[in-house]
Design a protein around this motif. Structure first.
Motif, short mmCIF file in Angstrom:
data_model
loop_
_atom_site.label_atom_id
_atom_site.label_comp_id
_atom_site.label_asym_id
_atom_site.label_seq_id
_atom_site.Cartn_x
_atom_site.Cartn_y
_atom_site.Cartn_z
N LEU A 71 -15.09 -19.75 0.14
CA LEU A 71 -15.11 -20.81 0.70
C LEU A 71 -16.51 -21.05 1.02
CD1 LEU A 71 -14.82 -24.05 1.62
CD2 LEU A 71 -14.55 -22.97 3.90
N LEU A 82 -19.66 -23.61 -1.18
CA LEU A 82 -20.38 -24.19 -0.40
C LEU A 82 -21.39 -23.87 -1.30
CD1 LEU A 82 -18.15 -24.80 2.85
CD2 LEU A 82 -18.23 -25.83 1.09
N ARG A 83 -21.97 -23.14 -1.58
CA ARG A 83 -23.91 -22.59 -1.51
C ARG A 83 -23.77 -22.99 -3.19
NH1 ARG A 83 -22.89 -18.06 1.84
NH2 ARG A 83 -22.38 -16.92 0.02
N GLN A 127 -22.67 -25.74 -4.49
CA GLN A 127 -22.82 -26.52 -4.83
C GLN A 127 -23.68 -27.52 -3.94
OE1 GLN A 127 -18.90 -28.16 -2.62
NE2 GLN A 127 -20.13 -30.41 -1.98
N SER A 137 -25.93 -32.42 -5.26
CA SER A 137 -24.79 -32.10 -4.10
C SER A 137 -24.54 -32.88 -3.00
CB SER A 137 -26.23 -30.83 -3.08
OG SER A 137 -26.08 -30.15 -4.75
N GLY A 180 -21.13 -33.91 -1.99
CA GLY A 180 -20.23 -33.37 -0.55
C GLY A 180 -19.72 -35.02 -0.08
N ARG A 187 -13.47 -20.96 6.44
CA ARG A 187 -14.86 -19.68 6.66
C ARG A 187 -14.97 -18.66 7.74
NH1 ARG A 187 -17.86 -24.87 10.02
NH2 ARG A 187 -15.98 -24.77 10.87
#
Length: 282
Positions: free
Chosen positions: A132, A136-137, A139, A146, A150, A173
Motif C-alpha cells: 500500500l 500511495l507515494r 499517487q 493527486s 485522493g 499499512r
C-alpha cells in the motif's frame, strides 16, 4: 465436480473473467465470478470483504466494486500464471488510471483459490499481495491532481464502505515489511545450502512447508529437495511476504510464486506455500 478443479482451462477461464469484467466495467459479470461467502483480501492485511448480503441485500463485494473499480480504468499486465489444483496465482503489475493525470502501477501477486458451485468454477478467495505505501507515494507525486484523486477516493470509500470500511482498508499499512523479506532471503539461503536445522529455526514449531502447494508437511519432517532457489519481486502485505520464485534442479527449471505467512508474535514463518507446477515429491 473435483475434476473441474484440475482442469487448467476451466480454472484460467474463471480467473481471466475478472480482468475482462473490470476492463468492461461490467459489475454483474464481475460479481458472478465469486462463490457464496467468497473472501476478498485486497490488499492482504486489510479487512477481508465477505460475499454475504446484509439486511438490505447488499454484498460487501458490491461496495468494494463501487469503491475501487467503478471509477477507475484498470489494466492487468500479467507476466506469468501458475495453475495448481484448485488455485491460480498470477505474477503481474496492475495499472490504475485514477484520472487523466494520475496513473499508478502496482507490482502484485494475485492468489485465486477456487471452488465449484452450481457446476461451474467460482472464486472462493482472492488474496491480492501488494504494498500500500509505495502505491500511495506514487499517487501523491502529481501535485494538485493527486489531491483531487485522493479526495475522490476517500469520499467513495466513506460513501460505499463507511468509516469502518475505511479503517479496515487502512489496516494494510501495517506489514511485516523488510523484516519479512529478510526472513524469506534467509530461507532461500538455507534451502540452497541444504541446512535443515537453519531452515527449521525460521519456522514456528508447528510450521508447514507446502512444496508444492497442496502437499503440506510439518517443517520438522520435511527434507530439503535437491536444486537451487532464487527469489525476486518480494512484496510484504499484512502478515505475509510473497515472492516470484525460480527453481532449478539440473535440466528442470520452474518459475512460480511463493507466499510466506508469519506468526503475529515472533515473526517466525507459520507456513510457506510454493506455487510451482511440480510433482508432490521431487
Amino acid at each position: 465436480m473435483r475434476t473441474l478443479l484440475r482442469d487448467k482451462q476451466a480454472l484460467l477461464a474463471c480467473v481471466e473473467g475478472s480482468p475482462a469484467a473490470v476492463a468492461m466495467h461490467n459489475k454483474p459479470e464481475w460479481l458472478s465470478l465469486f462463490a457464496d461467502c467468497a473472501v476478498v483480501e485486497d490488499p492482504v492485511g486489510s479487512k477481508p470483504q465477505i460475499n454475504l448480503a446484509d439486511e438490505n441485500g447488499q454484498s460487501p463485494l458490491s461496495c468494494f466494486y463501487e469503491t475501487f473499480i467503478a471509477a477507475n480504468d484498470i489494466r492487468f499486465d500479467v507476466d506469468y500464471d501458475v495453475v495448481c489444483t484448485g488455485a491460480v496465482v498470477r505474477d503481474l503489475d496492475i495499472e490504475i488510471r485514477m484520472s487523466d493525470k494520475v496513473v499508478v502501477r502496482v507490482p502484485m501477486h494475485l492468489l485465486y483459490e477456487l471452488t465449484t458451485e452450481h457446476g461451474e468454477v467460482r472464486i472462493k478467495r482472492l488474496a491480492a499481495h501488494w504494498e500500500l505505501a509505495p502505491m500511495l507515494r506514487q499517487q501523491m507525486q502529481y501535485g494538485i491532481a493527486s489531491a483531487v484523486a485522493g479526495i475522490s477516493s476517500f469520499w467513495r470509500m466513506l460513501r460505499h464502505m463507511g468509516l469502518s470500511g475505511l479503517q479496515g482498508f487502512l489496516q494494510a499499512r501495517e506489514t511485516v515489511g523488510e523484516a519479512g523479506k529478510k526472513k524469506v532471503e534467509a530461507l532461500v539461503s538455507a534451502f540452497n545450502q541444504k541446512q535443515n536445522r537453519a531452515l527449521e529455526r525460521l519456522f514456528t514449531d508447528d510450521g508447514l512447508m507446502g512444496w508444492p502447494y497442496g502437499h503440506e508437511q510439518r517443517i520438522a519432517f520435511w527434507d530439503i529437495p535437491p536444486g537451487q532457489l532464487r527469489v525476486e519481486k518480494l512484496l510484504s502485505a499484512g502478515r505475509a511476504t510473497s515472492a516470484t520464485v525460480y527453481y532449478r534442479d539440473g535440466d528442470l527449471e520452474k518459475r512460480g510464486v511463493a507466499i510466506f505467512h508469519f506468526d503475529r508474535r515472533n515473526l517466525l514463518i507459520r507456513d510457506a506455500q510454493f506455487f510451482l507446477e511440480l510433482e508432490a515429491q521431487q
